[in-house]
Design an enzyme around this catalytic site. Structure first.
Site, mmCIF file in Angstrom:
data_model
loop_
_atom_site.group_PDB
_atom_site.id
_atom_site.type_symbol
_atom_site.label_atom_id
_atom_site.label_comp_id
_atom_site.label_asym_id
_atom_site.label_seq_id
_atom_site.Cartn_x
_atom_site.Cartn_y
_atom_site.Cartn_z
ATOM 1 N N ASP A 16 -3.827 -4.885 -8.480
ATOM 2 C CA ASP A 16 -4.473 -6.317 -8.506
ATOM 3 C C ASP A 16 -4.710 -7.128 -10.048
ATOM 4 O O ASP A 16 -5.621 -7.806 -10.070
ATOM 5 C CB ASP A 16 -5.587 -6.276 -7.728
ATOM 6 C CG ASP A 16 -5.474 -5.829 -6.411
ATOM 7 O OD1 ASP A 16 -4.685 -6.219 -5.595
ATOM 8 O OD2 ASP A 16 -6.612 -4.955 -6.057
ATOM 9 N N LYS A 19 0.228 -8.758 -12.017
ATOM 10 C CA LYS A 19 1.380 -8.213 -12.543
ATOM 11 C C LYS A 19 2.383 -9.628 -12.153
ATOM 12 O O LYS A 19 3.376 -9.779 -13.180
ATOM 13 C CB LYS A 19 1.993 -7.256 -11.783
ATOM 14 C CG LYS A 19 1.184 -5.884 -11.956
ATOM 15 C CD LYS A 19 1.804 -4.890 -11.445
ATOM 16 C CE LYS A 19 1.138 -4.853 -9.853
ATOM 17 N NZ LYS A 19 -0.310 -4.578 -9.675
ATOM 18 N N ALA A 42 1.291 -4.946 -1.164
ATOM 19 C CA ALA A 42 1.242 -5.461 -2.489
ATOM 20 C C ALA A 42 1.383 -7.004 -2.311
ATOM 21 O O ALA A 42 2.195 -7.461 -1.924
ATOM 22 C CB ALA A 42 2.290 -5.067 -3.356
ATOM 23 N N GLY A 43 0.494 -7.807 -2.826
ATOM 24 C CA GLY A 43 0.307 -9.108 -2.830
ATOM 25 C C GLY A 43 0.236 -9.563 -4.572
ATOM 26 O O GLY A 43 -0.405 -9.672 -5.292
ATOM 27 N N HIS A 44 1.671 -10.189 -4.900
ATOM 28 C CA HIS A 44 1.597 -10.707 -6.354
ATOM 29 C C HIS A 44 1.494 -12.330 -6.385
ATOM 30 O O HIS A 44 2.225 -12.949 -5.869
ATOM 31 C CB HIS A 44 3.035 -10.253 -6.936
ATOM 32 C CG HIS A 44 3.122 -8.640 -7.169
ATOM 33 N ND1 HIS A 44 3.980 -8.071 -7.836
ATOM 34 C CD2 HIS A 44 2.123 -7.768 -6.783
ATOM 35 C CE1 HIS A 44 3.830 -6.814 -7.839
ATOM 36 N NE2 HIS A 44 2.660 -6.478 -7.331
ATOM 37 N N GLN A 224 0.948 -2.082 -7.165
ATOM 38 C CA GLN A 224 -0.394 -1.270 -7.038
ATOM 39 C C GLN A 224 -0.667 -0.973 -8.534
ATOM 40 O O GLN A 224 -0.315 -1.799 -9.283
ATOM 41 C CB GLN A 224 -0.309 -0.144 -5.859
ATOM 42 C CG GLN A 224 -0.521 -0.405 -4.619
ATOM 43 C CD GLN A 224 0.970 -0.763 -3.845
ATOM 44 O OE1 GLN A 224 1.838 -0.096 -3.986
ATOM 45 N NE2 GLN A 224 1.072 -1.713 -2.987
ATOM 46 N N VAL A 300 -3.409 -9.955 0.046
ATOM 47 C CA VAL A 300 -2.723 -9.809 1.211
ATOM 48 C C VAL A 300 -3.640 -9.837 2.157
ATOM 49 O O VAL A 300 -3.895 -10.181 3.518
ATOM 50 C CB VAL A 300 -1.809 -8.560 1.242
ATOM 51 C CG1 VAL A 300 -1.427 -8.074 2.534
ATOM 52 C CG2 VAL A 300 -0.635 -8.766 0.322
ATOM 53 N N ASP A 333 -10.832 -14.933 -19.137
ATOM 54 C CA ASP A 333 -11.620 -16.001 -19.052
ATOM 55 C C ASP A 333 -12.861 -15.779 -17.914
ATOM 56 O O ASP A 333 -13.667 -16.745 -17.871
ATOM 57 C CB ASP A 333 -10.857 -17.372 -18.292
ATOM 58 C CG ASP A 333 -10.084 -17.116 -17.181
ATOM 59 O OD1 ASP A 333 -8.997 -16.240 -17.474
ATOM 60 O OD2 ASP A 333 -10.054 -17.679 -16.080
#
Length: 422
Positions: A16, A19, A42-44, A224, A300, A333
């Site tokens: 997370d 990437k 995996a959620g990019h 991951q 995800v 930030d």
């Protein structure tokens, strides 16, 4: 002709890290972007021009017209979820057939794999890993047991092969006494298989090595994080694949000597999803504030991510096993409003202090150093020259501890909020 190179871009803690954004930013510099491990767990997330895309299986270089994208043999693919993801991208104007190649050796996730995933997790009770339920673990288990179905199988006598493995899974589920219904799921899954047949399925390991011999450049996109690696992570609370730099070689079919730069991505703080030891986790309002400002919810699953200060012990361990040559610091930030920022430099347990990653992280507590925060808005900054001194000091502190330069700093979610340091 000059030999091409492979650079690896890896999350080096618990995933997370952002990437997808960095791969998207780097893509114009490469001829090929290749995923080497993982699956739809995996959620990019990529944000540009006011649009948000979440990629699960498709490489993050898909938005560049001149880049070939490859899903390597180390990945696992759920045809129904893949088809859904691909068609959403096609609606936005990104045609898969023109820019995506898939390894025939990649493994398929069956609907019964997902039922098994849920059944095994339910049996664990309080020892649950926190799996996404996407069937990743059972699919990799079948691969190791040498009974899995591969992408290439959909081109030859597929119905019989599918029926045999499905029946095997159904017997296991029956023995476990687990009730399930995959009727609708299976229908969309088979439609996904038909869709995949229309794409470019090939021997990607041969293709990548040929491209390298022609002088082409390849960016290997990790999934991951390194501390979720099956061998080197916080076992058993890990993923089921090789998420480290070694996975680039096995997951794409390339020799170690062809890897050049290794970019290690981390957040300016720490997060973890699911169960497992997490020494720097914050259980107070500070952790809640980081979660809210950073929108720390799974791309995800939507699950809350556990939050804490940056963990340099974990980072240094991950950098070591991956051979990281450059660091990329994301979401700086998010810490804009903090007057003081803590940095974990060691662990302690039963009077013992260590700066090395323990075999078992359970029970270890963080030892912190405290630095002044920058207390200003980074999101409008476009160059390193605009950085406040406190941010420069924070960066320098991490660089000294790690012995590795931080060459890129992200100051916002958009691809343009990416600052390359000199």
């Amino acid at each position: 002709m000059k030999q091409g190179k492979i650079d690896a871009l890896l999350g080096i803690v618990f995933g997370d890290e952002g990437k997808g954004k960095v791969v998207d930013y780097f893509t114009p510099q490469y001829d090929v972007v290749a995923r080497f491990a993982g699956g739809p767990n995996a959620g990019h997330t990529i944000i540009f021009d006011g649009k948000k895309f979440v990629l699960r299986s498709i490489p993050s270089g898909i938005f560049n017209d001149n880049t070939l994208n490859i899903i390597g043999n180390g990945c696992v693919i759920a045809p129904d979820l893949f088809c859904q993801e691909a068609r959403e991208l096609e609606k936005a104007g990104y045609i898969m057939k023109d820019r995506l190649h898939i390894s025939k050796r990649a493994q398929l996730i069956l609907p019964t794999h997902r039922a098994l995933d849920r059944a095994y997790e339910a049996l664990k009770g309080k020892a649950k890993i926190g799996t996404t339920g996407k069937g990743i673990g059972p699919a990799y288990s079948d691969k190791a047991a040498r009974i899995g179905l591969r992408v290439g199988d959909i081109l030859d006598d597929f119905d019989a092969k599918y029926k045999q493995l499905k029946e095997r899974h159904e017997q296991i589920l029956k023995d476990l006494g687990y009730e399930y219904d995959i009727t609708e799921e299976e229908k969309s899954w088979l439609e996904g298989v038909d869709y995949m047949r229309s794409l470019h399925l090939t021997d990607t390991e041969i293709e990548i090595n040929r491209l390298l011999s022609e002088g082409k450049s390849v960016l290997a996109e990790g999934a991951q994080g390194s501390l979720l690696d099956l061998d080197h992570g916080t076992y058993p609370m890990v993923s089921s694949s090789s998420t480290t730099c070694g996975g680039v070689c096995t997951g794409l079919g390339v020799a170690p000597g062809k890897i050049d730069q290794v970019f290690g991505i981390f957040k300016a703080y720490s997060t973890r999803v699911g169960s497992g030891p997490f020494p720097v986790e914050l259980f107070d309002s500070v952790g809640d504030t980081i979660r809210e400002i950073g929108h720390e919810y799974g791309a995800v699953t939507g699950r809350n991510r556990r939050c804490g200060w940056v963990d340099l012990v974990a980072l240094k361990y991950a950098a070591m096993i991956n051979g990281v040559t450059q660091l990329v610091m994301m979401k700086s930030d998010v810490l804009d409003s903090f007057a003081h920022i803590k940095v974990c430099t060691a662990y302690t347990k039963d009077g013992v202090v260590t700066t090395d990653m323990p075999y078992d992280l359970n029970g270890w507590q963080p030892v912190y150093d405290e630095l002044p925060g920058w207390k200003c808005d980074l999101t409008a900054m476009t160059s390193e020259e605009e950085f406040p001194q406190a941010l420069n000091d924070y960066i320098s502190y991490i660089e000294r501890y790690m012995g590795i330069p931080i060459t890129i700093v992200s100051v916002g979610p958009d691809r343009r909020a990416t600052i390359v340091r000199s």
